[in-house]
Design a protein around this motif. Structure first.
Motif, PDB file in Angstrom:
ATOM      1  N   VAL A  25       0.846  -1.196   0.000  1.00  0.00           N
ATOM      2  CA  VAL A  25       0.000   0.000   0.000  1.00  0.00           C
ATOM      3  C   VAL A  25       0.881   1.246   0.000  1.00  0.00           C
ATOM      4  CG1 VAL A  25      -1.719   1.318   1.299  1.00  0.00           C
ATOM      5  CG2 VAL A  25      -1.911  -1.185   1.155  1.00  0.00           C
ATOM      6  N   SER A  38      -5.240   0.146  -3.424  1.00  0.00           N
ATOM      7  CA  SER A  38      -4.095   0.996  -3.113  1.00  0.00           C
ATOM      8  C   SER A  38      -3.991   2.159  -4.088  1.00  0.00           C
ATOM      9  CB  SER A  38      -2.802   0.173  -3.150  1.00  0.00           C
ATOM     10  OG  SER A  38      -2.840  -0.881  -2.224  1.00  0.00           O
ATOM     11  N   SER A  48      -3.947  -0.322   4.702  1.00  0.00           N
ATOM     12  CA  SER A  48      -3.274  -1.618   4.843  1.00  0.00           C
ATOM     13  C   SER A  48      -3.941  -2.471   5.910  1.00  0.00           C
ATOM     14  CB  SER A  48      -1.791  -1.427   5.152  1.00  0.00           C
ATOM     15  OG  SER A  48      -1.590  -0.750   6.376  1.00  0.00           O
TER      16      SER A  48
END
Length: 212
Positions: A103, A172, A196
């Motif tokens: 991420v 992401s 995340s």
């Protein structure tokens, strides 16, 4: 690039004979400023040469045309992004940290100097096959890097692991770009932790890891 940096770049270009690699890097930096500010179609080689502080013949010695210059720059940024994701997977054996790092790779990329991410995610030249292929590779190679890890560590087959990887990459990428568009109203550290943790609860909680 700041105004001072632009002036320094132009000054470095005038009357100075640089090694070929240094000159190429200088031209690419100038081109990025112009392409990001204007898009491909409105960008002019005259403006790029002026920004770099060189003559057009010098620019054409390195890049035969605007498309070749654009592609050289685009390929550099695609490799950068994919490299960040691969490093995220390879830098640790801790799977939770891998998700965090993956991420973070996208947040760091969109937060990079010069807004290079716009050439990868917002190119106005998607109709050009070479550009379309490079942009698609930025996503597919990132997905491949994550798929390999998920397949090995979660015991999933390739197809299921790839779907999870696509989900992580998509989440992401979209959240990183939205974060930037919202003027970084949450710190990058907090934003990465938030996304995340969301991803890890799904991947870590839903699939038994063979190599925790």
């Amino acid at each position: 690039m700041t105004e001072t940096a632009q002036q320094s770049t132009a000054q470095a270009g005038r009357g100075v004979r640089l090694p070929r690699t240094a000159r190429r890097a200088q031209l690419l930096a100038a081109a990025q400023d112009v392409f990001v500010a204007n898009g491909y179609h409105a960008a002019a080689m005259d403006e790029i040469a002026e920004r770099a502080g060189v003559s057009k013949p010098v620019l054409y010695q390195h890049f035969p045309g605007k498309l070749e210059l654009y592609m050289a720059l685009l390929e550099t940024h695609v490799e950068e992004l994919v490299g960040r994701v691969r490093d995220a997977m390879d830098s640790t054996t801790d799977n939770k940290q891998r998700v965090h790092n993956a991420v973070a790779a996208f947040f760091d990329f969109v937060d990079g100097e010069g807004q290079a991410f716009r050439m990868v995610f917002e190119s106005d030249l998607r109709g050009e096959p070479a550009v379309r292929e490079a942009v698609q590779r930025a996503t597919s190679d990132s997905v491949d890097a994550i798929t390999e890890t998920i397949t090995a560590d979660a015991g999933l087959d390739q197809d299921r692991a790839r779907l999870l990887a696509v989900g992580l990459v998509g989440m992401s990428q979209v959240t990183a770009r939205m974060w930037l568009e919202n003027d970084r109203n949450v710190s990058k550290e907090d934003a990465v932790a938030l996304i995340s943790n969301l991803a890890w609860r799904g991947i870590g909680g839903g699939f038994p890891l063979q190599h925790p």
